[in-house]
Design a protein around this motif. Structure first.
Motif, PDB file in Angstrom:
ATOM      1  N   ALA A  85      33.802  57.081  80.389  1.00 42.21           N
ATOM      2  CA  ALA A  85      32.600  57.818  79.985  1.00 42.21           C
ATOM      3  C   ALA A  85      32.912  59.290  79.730  1.00 42.21           C
ATOM      4  N   LEU A  86      33.703  59.889  80.602  1.00 47.35           N
ATOM      5  CA  LEU A  86      34.057  61.299  80.422  1.00 47.35           C
ATOM      6  C   LEU A  86      34.939  61.500  79.189  1.00 47.35           C
ATOM      7  N   SER A  87      35.832  60.536  78.950  1.00 41.76           N
ATOM      8  CA  SER A  87      36.712  60.654  77.783  1.00 41.76           C
ATOM      9  C   SER A  87      35.916  60.585  76.488  1.00 41.76           C
ATOM     10  N   VAL A  88      34.882  59.770  76.466  1.00 41.29           N
ATOM     11  CA  VAL A  88      34.040  59.649  75.274  1.00 41.29           C
ATOM     12  C   VAL A  88      33.408  60.999  74.934  1.00 41.29           C
ATOM     13  N   MET A  89      32.910  61.695  75.950  1.00 40.78           N
ATOM     14  CA  MET A  89      32.292  63.004  75.710  1.00 40.78           C
ATOM     15  C   MET A  89      33.306  64.003  75.161  1.00 40.78           C
ATOM     16  N   LYS A  90      34.522  63.963  75.698  1.00 44.45           N
ATOM     17  CA  LYS A  90      35.546  64.894  75.218  1.00 44.45           C
ATOM     18  C   LYS A  90      35.994  64.549  73.804  1.00 44.45           C
ATOM     19  N   ILE A  91      36.098  63.256  73.516  1.00 44.41           N
ATOM     20  CA  ILE A  91      36.458  62.842  72.155  1.00 44.41           C
ATOM     21  C   ILE A  91      35.386  63.288  71.171  1.00 44.41           C
ATOM     22  N   ALA A  92      34.126  63.125  71.550  1.00 46.41           N
ATOM     23  CA  ALA A  92      33.033  63.557  70.681  1.00 46.41           C
ATOM     24  C   ALA A  92      33.106  65.059  70.408  1.00 46.41           C
ATOM     25  N   GLY A  93      33.430  65.840  71.442  1.00 54.87           N
ATOM     26  CA  GLY A  93      33.559  67.286  71.263  1.00 54.87           C
ATOM     27  C   GLY A  93      34.684  67.646  70.315  1.00 54.87           C
ATOM     28  N   ASN A  94      35.808  66.935  70.421  1.00 55.04           N
ATOM     29  CA  ASN A  94      36.928  67.195  69.511  1.00 55.04           C
ATOM     30  C   ASN A  94      36.595  66.782  68.080  1.00 55.04           C
ATOM     31  N   LEU A  95      35.900  65.678  67.929  1.00 52.60           N
ATOM     32  CA  LEU A  95      35.491  65.259  66.586  1.00 52.60           C
ATOM     33  C   LEU A  95      34.558  66.283  65.952  1.00 52.60           C
ATOM     34  N   GLU A  96      33.652  66.814  66.761  1.00 49.89           N
ATOM     35  CA  GLU A  96      32.715  67.817  66.229  1.00 49.89           C
ATOM     36  C   GLU A  96      33.458  69.054  65.734  1.00 49.89           C
ATOM     37  N   ARG A  97      34.488  69.475  66.473  1.00 50.67           N
ATOM     38  CA  ARG A  97      35.261  70.653  66.068  1.00 50.67           C
ATOM     39  C   ARG A  97      36.044  70.374  64.788  1.00 50.67           C
ATOM     40  N   ILE A  98      36.603  69.171  64.662  1.00 52.06           N
ATOM     41  CA  ILE A  98      37.304  68.824  63.429  1.00 52.06           C
ATOM     42  C   ILE A  98      36.339  68.865  62.251  1.00 52.06           C
ATOM     43  N   GLY A  99      35.144  68.348  62.465  1.00 51.28           N
ATOM     44  CA  GLY A  99      34.129  68.400  61.413  1.00 51.28           C
ATOM     45  C   GLY A  99      33.797  69.824  61.007  1.00 51.28           C
ATOM     46  N   ASP A 100      33.744  70.721  61.980  1.00 49.38           N
ATOM     47  CA  ASP A 100      33.486  72.131  61.675  1.00 49.38           C
ATOM     48  C   ASP A 100      34.600  72.732  60.827  1.00 49.38           C
ATOM     49  N   TYR A 101      35.838  72.373  61.143  1.00 48.34           N
ATOM     50  CA  TYR A 101      36.962  72.887  60.364  1.00 48.34           C
ATOM     51  C   TYR A 101      36.921  72.347  58.933  1.00 48.34           C
ATOM     52  N   ALA A 102      36.538  71.087  58.776  1.00 49.50           N
ATOM     53  CA  ALA A 102      36.399  70.518  57.433  1.00 49.50           C
ATOM     54  C   ALA A 102      35.297  71.253  56.662  1.00 49.50           C
ATOM     55  N   LYS A 103      34.206  71.538  57.352  1.00 42.72           N
ATOM     56  CA  LYS A 103      33.112  72.283  56.717  1.00 42.72           C
ATOM     57  C   LYS A 103      33.579  73.674  56.292  1.00 42.72           C
ATOM     58  N   ASN A 104      34.365  74.336  57.140  1.00 46.13           N
ATOM     59  CA  ASN A 104      34.874  75.661  56.797  1.00 46.13           C
ATOM     60  C   ASN A 104      35.811  75.608  55.599  1.00 46.13           C
ATOM     61  N   MET A 105      36.609  74.527  55.505  1.00 51.64           N
ATOM     62  CA  MET A 105      37.459  74.350  54.339  1.00 51.64           C
ATOM     63  C   MET A 105      36.606  74.267  53.071  1.00 51.64           C
ATOM     64  N   ALA A 106      35.525  73.494  53.163  1.00 45.24           N
ATOM     65  CA  ALA A 106      34.644  73.337  52.007  1.00 45.24           C
ATOM     66  C   ALA A 106      33.991  74.666  51.608  1.00 45.24           C
ATOM     67  N   LYS A 107      33.700  75.501  52.585  1.00 46.37           N
ATOM     68  CA  LYS A 107      33.085  76.797  52.287  1.00 46.37           C
ATOM     69  C   LYS A 107      33.985  77.677  51.421  1.00 46.37           C
ATOM     70  N   ARG A 108      35.298  77.507  51.561  1.00 49.26           N
ATOM     71  CA  ARG A 108      36.242  78.345  50.821  1.00 49.26           C
ATOM     72  C   ARG A 108      36.348  77.950  49.354  1.00 49.26           C
ATOM     73  N   THR A 109      35.893  76.752  49.009  1.00 48.33           N
ATOM     74  CA  THR A 109      36.058  76.265  47.636  1.00 48.33           C
ATOM     75  C   THR A 109      35.381  77.183  46.632  1.00 48.33           C
ATOM     76  N   ALA A 110      34.132  77.553  46.897  1.00 47.75           N
ATOM     77  CA  ALA A 110      33.396  78.407  45.964  1.00 47.75           C
ATOM     78  C   ALA A 110      34.070  79.767  45.812  1.00 47.75           C
ATOM     79  N   ILE A 111      34.620  80.286  46.907  1.00 45.86           N
ATOM     80  CA  ILE A 111      35.289  81.594  46.860  1.00 45.86           C
ATOM     81  C   ILE A 111      36.546  81.524  46.011  1.00 45.86           C
ATOM     82  N   LEU A 112      37.333  80.449  46.215  1.00 42.18           N
ATOM     83  CA  LEU A 112      38.612  80.331  45.520  1.00 42.18           C
ATOM     84  C   LEU A 112      38.449  80.090  44.021  1.00 42.18           C
ATOM     85  N   MET A 113      37.315  79.578  43.613  1.00 37.74           N
ATOM     86  CA  MET A 113      37.081  79.331  42.188  1.00 37.74           C
ATOM     87  C   MET A 113      37.175  80.613  41.368  1.00 37.74           C
TER      88      MET A 113
END
Length: 238
Positions: A85-113
């Motif tokens: 149960a505790l591992s699931v919560m930690k995995i979810a937290g890590n997945l959320e952070r990866i998603g944030d990094y992917a979102k930040n990558m997408a934010k740079r697309t408009a700038i780089l154009m």
């Protein structure tokens, strides 16, 4: 009979939580792939979709944490089950952070154009992101299959992500020294490379949780090798 009923209820609740983890993992993998594709193709519409879809990832993390908290409070799991149960919560937290990094990558697309293009950089970053996505896919498989050997393999594969980042960092420095016009785009590209390297670190953290669930302990430092040297011939931008 009552004890069997409690165990059955726990297993049912845990199965539901783990289903949500797999859903979340699938969304995060898709975010990595779409963000890197939008970067390579400079596709602003796709980048915007990555940013909007991040809300679903965040909501799933909240749901998983709530479900795990209820699971612990109502089922009073024993040591092994509590570990899961505790591992699931930690995995979810890590997945959320990866998603944030992917979102930040997408934010740079408009700038780089609107900036000078650095030859080969976007393709190299997409390849790096693809390797992280494959690692994440294997980390989730390792969790479902309770495969600690695969999890240890992921820890070792993170070395390649570090090497790719180091190579890109040096390439960007070279481009900036050769032409001052490259400074701004290379700074943005370096930001993306660093975020992608951090994604790899979070995938590694997920793999460590698999080892924790299966073996009852976190991997020692020897299982998390790190090195700074790299072979530049393997990771040129072209």
């Amino acid at each position: 009979m009552n004890e069997k009923h409690i165990l059955s209820a726990f297993d049912s609740d845990l199965e539901q939580v783990q289903t949500h983890i797999m859903m979340m993992g699938g969304l995060v993998e898709e975010a990595i792939l779409r963000a890197s594709e939008s970067l390579q193709e400079l596709d602003q519409e796709m980048a915007e979709k990555v940013r909007n879809d991040d809300k679903a990832i965040d909501l799933l993390e909240e749901k998983i944490n709530e479900e795990c908290a209820l699971l612990i409070a109502l089922r009073s799991p024993a040591a092994g089950d509590l570990r899961i149960a505790l591992s699931v919560m930690k995995i979810a937290g890590n997945l959320e952070r990866i998603g944030d990094y992917a979102k930040n990558m997408a934010k740079r697309t408009a700038i780089l154009m609107d900036l000078p293009q650095v030859e080969g950089a976007r393709g190299a970053l997409r390849r790096m992101a693809r390797e992280v996505q494959l690692m994440l896919n294997d980390a989730l498989d390792a969790y479902v299959q309770r495969d600690s050997e695969l999890a240890y393999n992921i820890l070792r594969r993170d070395l390649e992500i570090d090497q790719m980042y180091n190579a890109l960092f040096r390439e960007f420095l070279t481009f900036m020294m050769e032409d001052p016009r490259n400074i701004t785009p290379c700074m943005h590209l370096h930001f993306i490379a660093k975020n992608t390297e951090r994604m790899g670190d979070h995938v590694t953290a997920i793999a460590e949780q698999v080892i924790y669930v299966v073996e009852g302990h976190m991997p020692d430092d020897e299982a998390r090798p790190k090195r700074d040297h790299y072979d530049p011939s393997l990771h040129q931008l072209s």
